[in-house]
Design a protein around this motif. Structure first.
Motif, PDB file in Angstrom:
ATOM      1  N   ALA A  55       0.830  -1.212   0.000  1.00 47.34           N
ATOM      2  CA  ALA A  55       0.000   0.000   0.000  1.00 47.34           C
ATOM      3  C   ALA A  55       0.859   1.255   0.000  1.00 47.34           C
ATOM      4  O   ALA A  55       0.521   2.258  -0.635  1.00 47.34           O
ATOM      5  CB  ALA A  55      -0.927  -0.004   1.215  1.00 47.34           C
ATOM      6  N   ARG A  60      -9.483   9.324   4.641  1.00 45.43           N
ATOM      7  CA  ARG A  60      -8.637   8.422   5.433  1.00 45.43           C
ATOM      8  C   ARG A  60      -8.022   9.164   6.620  1.00 45.43           C
ATOM      9  O   ARG A  60      -7.977   8.630   7.727  1.00 45.43           O
ATOM     10  CB  ARG A  60      -7.546   7.818   4.558  1.00 45.43           C
ATOM     11  N   GLU A  87      -5.399   1.649  -2.010  1.00 47.67           N
ATOM     12  CA  GLU A  87      -6.137   0.522  -1.439  1.00 47.67           C
ATOM     13  C   GLU A  87      -6.756  -0.334  -2.537  1.00 47.67           C
ATOM     14  O   GLU A  87      -6.728  -1.566  -2.471  1.00 47.67           O
ATOM     15  CB  GLU A  87      -7.226   1.040  -0.494  1.00 47.67           C
TER      16      GLU A  87
END
Length: 312
Positions: A17, A294, A31
């Protein structure tokens, strides 16, 4: 897949990631890329995979490059509305931060500058500078020659070095820098604020609420200072717009000090301060909820230092 096979992939997930995030500048896209790699891992004949870590790195890197080359991505990044997605200090997607190169490679300034690189230059820079891959390994991952890898790195470094900033800021240092910035901005004396800026300081913003149709650029210290001073001056209209009187916190974002504007433990917006030497070289103001999703989630999960300003 059996449990051991899933666990082998999960052991690499954060690293994969982090590679995808540096290549794409978007946590959401990173993601999705890692999930696509998992599907490839799931369907692969793993009896022919001698080194799973190398195989997965190659898959994630090339999936990310495919995204960068797509017509949709080229359009989004060329119309003047794209900017990197910020991440809160401690987010595993930020990846390794042991060296100066690793810390710099994840600053928003460098992520933005990487837009000037070709996808392959970008991949070589990330793999070599942030993850210490050798040119022979990079050549294998990207299906290029070792000589080509070396040339791509040379060109990428030449374009990226102009963005060198002070990184590795801790929470104490971030609080001190943000407090000085807020004090100068709210003093009413524009010269106090300009004195904190480098002679070539610039800023960029996605507008109030992140609703600007194009990013707003402030290309001189004077224009940046006036915009900051106006933005940090509270008014009843601004409070009505956000639904109350927000707090201002000092945080660390992508290795740089930042201001976070919060209300009822929600992130309304952030402003990332880029430091060069002992002065401020840039400011990136981000308020679009999609860009902060996020970070906002990480913020709600983390412990916070006391607000610099409880009620703005």
């Amino acid at each position: 897949m059996d449990t051991a096979t899933v666990e082998r992939f999960e052991a690499s997930r954060d690293r994969l990631a982090s590679i995808a995030y540096r290549l794409l500048g978007s946590a959401a896209d990173a993601e999705d890329t890692v999930q696509d790699a998992f599907l490839r891992w799931q369907s692969a004949d793993r009896t022919y995979v001698e080194v799973p870590e190398a195989w997965l790195t190659k898959i994630v890197t090339n999936l990310a490059l495919d995204r960068l080359r797509s017509a949709k991505a080229r359009h989004e990044r060329s119309v003047g509305t794209w900017m990197p997605e910020p991440l809160l200090d401690g987010d595993p997607m930020l990846g390794p931060a042991d060296t100066v190169e690793q810390r710099e490679s994840v600053t928003l300034a460098v992520l933005a500058l990487m837009e000037r690189l070709s996808p392959v230059e970008r991949a070589v820079y990330v793999l070599h500078e942030a993850f210490a891959y050798r040119h022979a390994e990079i050549a294998e991952i990207l299906d290029i020659t070792v000589s080509a890898s070396q040339q791509h790195l040379h060109r990428a470094r030449a374009r990226i070095t102009v963005a060198r900033n002070t990184t590795g800021i801790d929470r104490v240092a971030a609080r001190r820098i943000v407090a000085a910035f807020v004090d100068a901005a709210s003093s009413g004396r524009i010269d106090d604020l300009i004195a904190l800026l480098t002679d070539d300081a610039t800023g960029v913003s996605d507008g109030v609420g992140g609703l600007a149709t194009k990013l707003i650029h402030y290309l001189t210290p004077q224009r940046l200072a006036r915009a900051v001073q106006a933005g940090l001056t509270p008014t009843p209209a601004k409070r009505r717009l956000v639904g109350g009187s927000p707090s201002i916190h000092a945080i660390v974002v992508n290795g740089c000090p930042a201001m976070a504007f919060t209300l009822d433990d929600r992130i309304l917006g952030i402003a990332i301060i880029e430091i060069r030497g002992d002065k401020i070289a840039g400011l990136r103001s981000i308020a679009a909820p999609t860009r902060l999703a996020r970070l906002a989630e990480q913020w709600q999960r983390s412990e916070h230092d006391a607000a610099l300003i409880e009620s703005w």
